[in-house]
Design a protein around this motif. Structure first.
Motif, PDB file in Angstrom:
ATOM      1  N   MET A 138       1.583 -16.332   0.660  1.00  0.00           N
ATOM      2  CA  MET A 138       2.089 -15.048   0.190  1.00  0.00           C
ATOM      3  C   MET A 138       3.603 -15.140   0.047  1.00  0.00           C
ATOM      4  SD  MET A 138      -0.261 -12.703   2.720  1.00  0.00           S
ATOM      5  CE  MET A 138       0.853 -11.307   2.591  1.00  0.00           C
ATOM      6  N   TYR A 192      -2.350 -10.814  -4.212  1.00  0.00           N
ATOM      7  CA  TYR A 192      -2.985 -10.151  -3.067  1.00  0.00           C
ATOM      8  C   TYR A 192      -2.674  -8.662  -3.166  1.00  0.00           C
ATOM      9  CZ  TYR A 192      -3.802  -8.954   1.893  1.00  0.00           C
ATOM     10  OH  TYR A 192      -4.243  -8.388   3.066  1.00  0.00           O
ATOM     11  N   LEU A 248      -6.560 -17.869   0.938  1.00  0.00           N
ATOM     12  CA  LEU A 248      -5.255 -18.218   0.372  1.00  0.00           C
ATOM     13  C   LEU A 248      -5.238 -19.681  -0.069  1.00  0.00           C
ATOM     14  CD1 LEU A 248      -2.850 -16.459   2.920  1.00  0.00           C
ATOM     15  CD2 LEU A 248      -3.372 -15.707   0.590  1.00  0.00           C
ATOM     16  N   ILE A 302      -7.067 -11.334  -4.321  1.00  0.00           N
ATOM     17  CA  ILE A 302      -7.644 -11.046  -3.012  1.00  0.00           C
ATOM     18  C   ILE A 302      -7.396  -9.572  -2.747  1.00  0.00           C
ATOM     19  CG2 ILE A 302      -7.533 -11.459  -0.522  1.00  0.00           C
ATOM     20  CD1 ILE A 302      -6.612 -14.307  -1.114  1.00  0.00           C
ATOM     21  N   ILE A 333       0.718 -14.786  -4.685  1.00  0.00           N
ATOM     22  CA  ILE A 333       0.235 -15.937  -3.928  1.00  0.00           C
ATOM     23  C   ILE A 333       0.608 -17.176  -4.725  1.00  0.00           C
ATOM     24  CG2 ILE A 333      -1.778 -17.116  -2.989  1.00  0.00           C
ATOM     25  CD1 ILE A 333      -3.146 -14.375  -2.819  1.00  0.00           C
ATOM     26  N   ASP A 357      -7.423  -6.506   0.049  1.00  0.00           N
ATOM     27  CA  ASP A 357      -7.478  -6.270   1.492  1.00  0.00           C
ATOM     28  C   ASP A 357      -8.625  -5.316   1.805  1.00  0.00           C
ATOM     29  OD1 ASP A 357      -6.535  -3.684   0.901  1.00  0.00           O
ATOM     30  OD2 ASP A 357      -5.097  -3.691   2.557  1.00  0.00           O
ATOM     31  N   HIS A 374     -11.730  -8.780   3.819  1.00  0.00           N
ATOM     32  CA  HIS A 374     -11.023  -9.292   2.648  1.00  0.00           C
ATOM     33  C   HIS A 374     -12.048  -9.919   1.699  1.00  0.00           C
ATOM     34  CE1 HIS A 374      -7.326  -9.096   5.156  1.00  0.00           C
ATOM     35  NE2 HIS A 374      -6.723  -9.010   3.986  1.00  0.00           N
TER      36      HIS A 374
END
Length: 443
Positions: free
Chosen positions: A383, A352, A344, A219, A378, A221, A432
């Motif tokens: 997280m 992440y 998530l 993922i 993750i 940001d 995201h």
């Protein structure tokens, strides 16, 4: 001068102020004034360009550019260049400055920076740097087709960097905010909180673990995804690079190059750092959809490239009165429908990646490598472990195809983009995004 087909001129007047603090002490205060012009002239297939600084006679500058283009054409004739037709621009919905930075004394600015520095110096931070910048520029444009237009912009911003050290190990945290606005920037953004965040990030990274390496679900940001779309997608969509054969997107217009969830936009009308009401050819700014539902929809153009490739001009830019080149403005992945928590839960396990510490891209081969500021493991949809030294690399088109979820939380970040030895203000951003597989690296 009947042999000239076209000429245009860009005139720039501006002032800029930069203040830097090193470990809380004033390191530099500089106030610069710039005045100059850049003029192009076209003779058949040859451009002549002349730039001047200080006081000048515009007629003489235009004459010099015309003579250069005629000489170029006589020495090395080229295929005649045609420019896409355009109408004169109208400046509308311009950003409004609430507090002119000129109305705030240097002493007040220095005191504010000192307070920002104090908030960055959390326990564990060994050194700091704070920078403030402002500029007020007037741009005027005219050409042989009778177009005359002008606009004025005020830009303001700051950046704070904190370095933490322990046992000969060093980590860095950085925060910045820049905008097409005045001193109200500090009312709109909590500079003290951002400074503390920079300091805390640096300290926390001292005890972070190294990232796992390999092809993993990730993922990104908003900041790192924005850097990806700017560097790997935006530059590849610049039509001059396409014509040079230095873009992975050459000959792909109308083709599916990304997940149907991906929409990429460049929009100079937004009141972000890359704003302009008309470009360096006097072309009205407009929203430009580069990728629509995964399909390559458009390149970014000048009048020359738009005529050659078929498209709409409006992305010709220059630093001051240098020779213009095709450039981005405010480039971003548009919002999707997914929430971060959904990502998530869907991913279960992966990495992440957050923030950006630069990187490199090869637009011709379509490969890239970026360094994140930090990351998190993750595990089971949550997280967990903080990670340092995280990098992301891969092939641009593969990553675009591997986008499985696009968030609904678009954020923009500001900076300066380099190309052809010039820097121009830009913004990039994204919500995201979740990618099914990407090459993650750690040290």
């Amino acid at each position: 001068m009947s042999e000239i087909d076209f000429f245009d001129a860009r005139l720039v007047d501006g002032t800029g102020t930069i203040i830097t603090l090193d470990n809380g002490d004033v390191d530099d205060i500089s106030i610069n004034y710039s005045q100059g012009a850049g003029v192009r002239a076209l003779c058949n297939g040859s451009w002549g360009f002349t730039s001047v600084e200080g006081k000048f006679d515009l007629k003489n500058v235009i004459k010099s550019a015309k003579e250069l283009s005629i000489q170029m054409n006589s020495y090395s004739p080229a295929e005649k260049i045609e420019l896409a037709p355009v109408e004169a621009p109208v400046v509308r919905n311009a950003p409004v400055t609430k507090i002119n930075p000129k109305d705030v004394s240097i002493e007040e600015k220095v005191e504010l920076l000192k307070e920002i520095e104090k908030h960055a110096r959390v326990d564990g931070v060994k050194s700091t740097n704070v920078m403030y910048a402002e500029s007020e520029m007037i741009f005027r444009y005219c050409n042989s087709e009778g177009v005359e237009c002008e606009y004025e912009t005020i830009r303001t911003g700051f950046a704070v960097t904190a370095v933490a050290a322990e046992n000969n190990k060093y980590q860095v945290g950085r925060e910045s905010r820049f905008g097409v606005c005045g001193y109200e920037l500090f009312d709109d953004h909590n500079a003290y909180h951002l400074a503390e965040s920079a300091g805390k990030t640096a300290v926390e990274l001292l005890s972070a673990e190294n990232s796992p390496a390999g092809n993993l679900p990730v993922i990104l940001d908003q900041e790192l995804a924005g850097v990806f779309v700017h560097e790997a997608v935006g530059h590849a969509s610049e039509a001059d690079l396409v014509l040079e054969g230095n873009s992975i997107l050459k000959d792909k217009r109308g083709e599916s190059i990304a997940s149907p969830l991906v929409n990429v936009i460049d929009d100079p009308t937004l009141h972000e750092y890359g704003y302009f009401p008309f470009d360096a050819e006097g072309v009205q700014s407009r929203k430009n959809t580069i990728i629509k539902d995964g399909i390559l929809n458009s390149y970014l153009h000048s009048r020359e490239t738009a005529n050659k490739l078929g498209g709409i001009p409006g992305n010709f830019r220059t630093q001051g009165y240098s020779l213009p080149v095709v450039r981005m403005s405010n480039t971003y992945i548009d919002n999707g429908e997914s929430g971060f928590e959904e990502m998530l839960e869907e991913m279960k396990s992966g990495v992440y990646l957050m923030g950006s510490r630069g990187g490199q891209v090869n637009t011709g081969e379509g490969i890239f490598q970026f360094n994140a500021e930090k990351g998190y493991l993750i595990e089971n949809g949550e997280m967990t472990t903080l990670l340092k030294n995280v990098s992301l690399s891969g092939k641009t088109l593969e990553i675009l195809k591997n986008v499985e979820m696009v968030g609904n939380d678009l954020k923009m970040h500001s900076g300066r983009c380099g190309k052809s030895g010039q820097l121009v203000p830009v913004a990039d951003g994204s919500p995201h995004i979740m990618i099914s597989k990407a090459l993650v690296g750690g040290v």
